[in-house]
Design an enzyme around this catalytic site. Structure first.
Site, PDB file in Angstrom:
ATOM      1  N   LYS A   1       2.042   2.086  -5.126  1.00 39.10           N
ATOM      2  CA  LYS A   1       2.707   1.537  -6.317  1.00 39.10           C
ATOM      3  C   LYS A   1       1.885   1.766  -7.572  1.00 39.10           C
ATOM      4  O   LYS A   1       2.433   2.022  -8.630  1.00 39.10           O
ATOM      5  CB  LYS A   1       2.908   0.020  -6.159  1.00 39.10           C
ATOM      6  CG  LYS A   1       3.960  -0.353  -5.153  1.00 39.10           C
ATOM      7  CD  LYS A   1       4.163  -1.858  -5.092  1.00 39.10           C
ATOM      8  CE  LYS A   1       3.019  -2.583  -4.441  1.00 39.10           C
ATOM      9  NZ  LYS A   1       2.810  -2.339  -3.036  1.00 39.10           N
TER      10      LYS A   1
ATOM     11  N   ASP B   1       0.817  -1.218   0.000  1.00 36.22           N
ATOM     12  CA  ASP B   1       0.000   0.000   0.000  1.00 36.22           C
ATOM     13  C   ASP B   1       0.847   1.263   0.000  1.00 36.22           C
ATOM     14  O   ASP B   1       0.451   2.287   0.561  1.00 36.22           O
ATOM     15  CB  ASP B   1      -0.960   0.026   1.201  1.00 36.22           C
ATOM     16  CG  ASP B   1      -1.773  -1.239   1.307  1.00 36.22           C
ATOM     17  OD1 ASP B   1      -2.262  -1.688   0.264  1.00 36.22           O
ATOM     18  OD2 ASP B   1      -1.898  -1.790   2.417  1.00 36.22           O
TER      19      ASP B   1
ATOM     20  N   GLY C   1      -4.300  -4.492  -4.382  1.00 40.99           N
ATOM     21  CA  GLY C   1      -5.330  -3.554  -4.822  1.00 40.99           C
ATOM     22  C   GLY C   1      -4.637  -2.278  -5.251  1.00 40.99           C
ATOM     23  O   GLY C   1      -3.965  -1.650  -4.453  1.00 40.99           O
ATOM     24  N   HIS C   2      -4.738  -1.950  -6.515  1.00 44.01           N
ATOM     25  CA  HIS C   2      -4.087  -0.741  -7.018  1.00 44.01           C
ATOM     26  C   HIS C   2      -5.133   0.254  -7.479  1.00 44.01           C
ATOM     27  O   HIS C   2      -6.023  -0.092  -8.247  1.00 44.01           O
ATOM     28  CB  HIS C   2      -3.158  -1.074  -8.187  1.00 44.01           C
ATOM     29  CG  HIS C   2      -1.907  -1.772  -7.753  1.00 44.01           C
ATOM     30  ND1 HIS C   2      -1.019  -2.323  -8.637  1.00 44.01           N
ATOM     31  CD2 HIS C   2      -1.408  -1.982  -6.535  1.00 44.01           C
ATOM     32  CE1 HIS C   2      -0.021  -2.857  -7.960  1.00 44.01           C
ATOM     33  NE2 HIS C   2      -0.236  -2.671  -6.685  1.00 44.01           N
TER      34      HIS C   2
ATOM     35  N   GLN D   1       2.142  -6.051  -2.933  1.00 46.49           N
ATOM     36  CA  GLN D   1       2.480  -6.111  -1.504  1.00 46.49           C
ATOM     37  C   GLN D   1       3.824  -5.401  -1.245  1.00 46.49           C
ATOM     38  O   GLN D   1       4.161  -4.495  -1.995  1.00 46.49           O
ATOM     39  CB  GLN D   1       2.492  -7.554  -0.988  1.00 46.49           C
ATOM     40  CG  GLN D   1       1.110  -8.214  -0.937  1.00 46.49           C
ATOM     41  CD  GLN D   1       0.730  -8.897  -2.222  1.00 46.49           C
ATOM     42  OE1 GLN D   1       1.525  -9.583  -2.829  1.00 46.49           O
ATOM     43  NE2 GLN D   1      -0.490  -8.711  -2.658  1.00 46.49           N
TER      44      GLN D   1
HETATM   45  P1  IMP Z   1      -2.817 -12.826   2.083  1.00 46.05           P
HETATM   46  O1  IMP Z   1      -1.878 -12.308   1.068  1.00 46.05           O
HETATM   47  O2  IMP Z   1      -4.263 -12.621   1.746  1.00 46.05           O
HETATM   48  O3  IMP Z   1      -2.520 -14.254   2.463  1.00 46.05           O
HETATM   49  O4  IMP Z   1      -2.601 -11.985   3.447  1.00 46.05           O
HETATM   50  C1  IMP Z   1      -1.410 -12.107   4.210  1.00 46.05           C
HETATM   51  C2  IMP Z   1      -0.994 -10.753   4.756  1.00 46.05           C
HETATM   52  O5  IMP Z   1      -0.609  -9.904   3.701  1.00 46.05           O
HETATM   53  C3  IMP Z   1      -2.096 -10.008   5.524  1.00 46.05           C
HETATM   54  O6  IMP Z   1      -1.500  -9.249   6.558  1.00 46.05           O
HETATM   55  C4  IMP Z   1      -2.634  -9.052   4.470  1.00 46.05           C
HETATM   56  O7  IMP Z   1      -3.239  -7.912   5.042  1.00 46.05           O
HETATM   57  C5  IMP Z   1      -1.353  -8.694   3.737  1.00 46.05           C
HETATM   58  N1  IMP Z   1      -1.587  -8.245   2.363  1.00 46.05           N
HETATM   59  C6  IMP Z   1      -1.870  -9.016   1.291  1.00 46.05           C
HETATM   60  N2  IMP Z   1      -1.984  -8.250   0.194  1.00 46.05           N
HETATM   61  C7  IMP Z   1      -1.773  -6.995   0.572  1.00 46.05           C
HETATM   62  C8  IMP Z   1      -1.718  -5.746  -0.149  1.00 46.05           C
HETATM   63  O8  IMP Z   1      -1.882  -5.666  -1.359  1.00 46.05           O
HETATM   64  N3  IMP Z   1      -1.454  -4.648   0.607  1.00 46.05           N
HETATM   65  C9  IMP Z   1      -1.202  -4.721   1.941  1.00 46.05           C
HETATM   66  N4  IMP Z   1      -1.238  -5.849   2.631  1.00 46.05           N
HETATM   67  C10 IMP Z   1      -1.512  -6.979   1.955  1.00 46.05           C
END
Ligand code: IMP
Length: 431
Positions: free
Chosen positions: A16, A13, A40-41, A225
């Site tokens: 990007k 977040d 999420g972009h 991420q």
């Molecule tokens: P997962 O990727 O859904 O398995 O989540 C694992 C961890 O990564 C959690 O803490 C999510 O909040 C975090 N996470 C996954 N995708 C994002 C992103 O795009 N932005 C911020 N945090 C993310």
């Protein structure tokens, strides 16, 4: 160095989407290499807002884009996203979009498992706070060598065999979580129904990239991420299930490591994280509230509130090392406008000792107390500033101090969500 990899240098977040969109103008091709629709972009172009999760940001500008083998693809989500973006007037065709034939699929059983596990995680610290999109379970099936891949969609017999393999692994797991066994006929029917909507885009993506390299095209690798959500380098186990660091741009797309080129780290002028896990600089006071409200720190995808805190230079310096960051894009500086004093974390006090890096042990990470340096804030607005010399002296000092502490220069400075509110110090495509 004709290619550029853009990676999140904190916990995701960092903004990007906007930077990738901005750089897409200069690129010939955009490639996603890890993660899935957990990302999420948000892109704002001419006041129009586009929300992407799985599609590479380049599609908005009509740039050829690749969903690489390192991505886990939920085909139903992807088709929905394509339909939405097409309804906004963006043209998407197989000339624009390539999906790697060797990427693994996210099936409906994966989010179900993800959500059921999180719900069942009642022991203290057991919840990860995932996005519930099935990312972890899908990557588990990938490394467990039982995943259904994009190429399998072309062959009903292969699908049947693979569904059987999945049943023998998943049904006992599902039973333990109180879920019904997999219905193989229903899953097969779902896959056969979605297959014709996906298959036109499917190619050996590495060949498309190889040809692009031979043709001298500039490729932009779009990370999702951030470094501290990396399954190896992050705050494990509170991480995502893929490698998010720049090295993955090569393995997750099928280009050699030299093809990755310039590594641009995206860095937010403060820190946020979503979900559970250690966060030494977190603020649960009115400054945290200021960052959350002014920075609109709510997940694009999940709508979850992000935790906010001061800028952590220790974390970002580590990120510079593990990613091989050549320069950073500093985002959301304007969110700090109006704060009287700013703090930057320059070390962690752990068990009475001050460390200049984040240790791997979760216990140590969780007990780390930040050691802060204070800087004077500014009352002037930095929003929409388009040249470095128009930044006020205190904002400039803050930026320079960040560069010094993290050991990497600011290549780009973003001063609003608008594409054009970006100060270019150094063109990443020029190395
Ligand atoms: P997962 O990727 O859904 O398995 O989540 C694992 C961890 O990564 C959690 O803490 C999510 O909040 C975090 N996470 C996954 N995708 C994002 C992103 O795009 N932005 C911020 N945090 C993310």
């Amino acid at each position: 160095m004709a290619n550029v990899a853009v990676v999140g240098a904190q916990w995701g977040d960092e903004g990007k989407g906007k930077i990738v969109d901005w750089l897409s103008n200069r690129a010939d091709m955009v490639v996603r290499f890890q993660g899935g629709h957990n990302a999420g972009h948000t892109l704002v172009v001419d006041g129009k807002v586009y929300k992407l999760a799985l599609l590479p940001s380049g599609v908005v500008q009509g740039k050829p884009s690749i969903i690489g083998n390192g991505v886990v693809v939920d085909p139903w989500h992807l088709v929905g996203e394509i339909e939405k973006i097409v309804a906004q007037g963006v043209a998407i065709s197989p000339d624009i979009l390539t999906i790697a034939d060797n990427a693994c699929l996210i099936l409906p059983i994966h989010p179900a498992l993800d959500v059921a596990r999180e719900a069942a995680a009642s022991a203290p610290g057991a919840k990860i706070g995932t996005t519930g999109r099935g990312i972890g379970p899908a990557y588990e099936d990938k490394v467990g060598r039982r995943a259904i891949r994009v190429c399998d969609l072309a062959n009903e017999d292969d699908l049947k065999i693979k569904i059987e393999r999945l049943r023998s692994h998943h049904d006992p797991l599902r039973a333990g979580l109180g879920l019904e066994p997999i219905d193989p006929a229903a899953l097969l029917a779902q896959l056969l129904e979605i297959a014709p909507k996906i298959l036109p885009y499917v190619k050996p993506a590495w060949r498309v990239l190889d040809q692009a390299q031979k043709d001298g095209k500039r490729v932009l690798f779009e990370g999702a991420q951030g470094a501290f959500l990396d399954v190896d380098h992050g705050t494990y186990p509170y991480v995502t299930s893929s490698n998010t660091v720049a090295g993955q741009a090569a393995a997750g797309s099928g280009i050699g490591p030299r093809g990755v080129g310039y590594v641009l780290g995206i860095v937010k002028a403060y820190t946020t994280r979503v979900g559970e896990g250690p966060f030494a600089c977190e603020l649960n006071d009115e400054v945290g509230e200021h960052l959350a409200v002014v920075g609109r720190e709510v997940g694009v995808n999940t709508g979850r509130a992000r935790r906010c805190g001061w800028f952590d230079a220790v974390l970002v310096r580590q990120s510079v090392a593990i990613n091989g960051i050549d320069g950073i894009a500093l985002t959301k500086l304007d969110v700090l406008d109006g704060l009287k004093t700013l703090k930057i974390c320059v070390g962690y006090r752990i068990n009475g000792e001050v460390l200049d890096y984040l240790p791997s042990s979760l216990k140590a990470q969780a007990s780390a107390e930040p050691v802060f340096e204070e800087l004077e804030g500014w009352s002037e607005s930095t929003a929409g500033v388009r040249t470095f010399k128009d930044l006020n002296a205190h904002a400039l000092k803050y930026v320079r101090r960040i560069e010094e502490l993290i050991g990497a220069p600011v290549a780009l400075l973003s001063t609003s969500p608008e594409r054009d509110d970006t100060i270019l110090m150094r063109d990443p495509f020029q190395g």
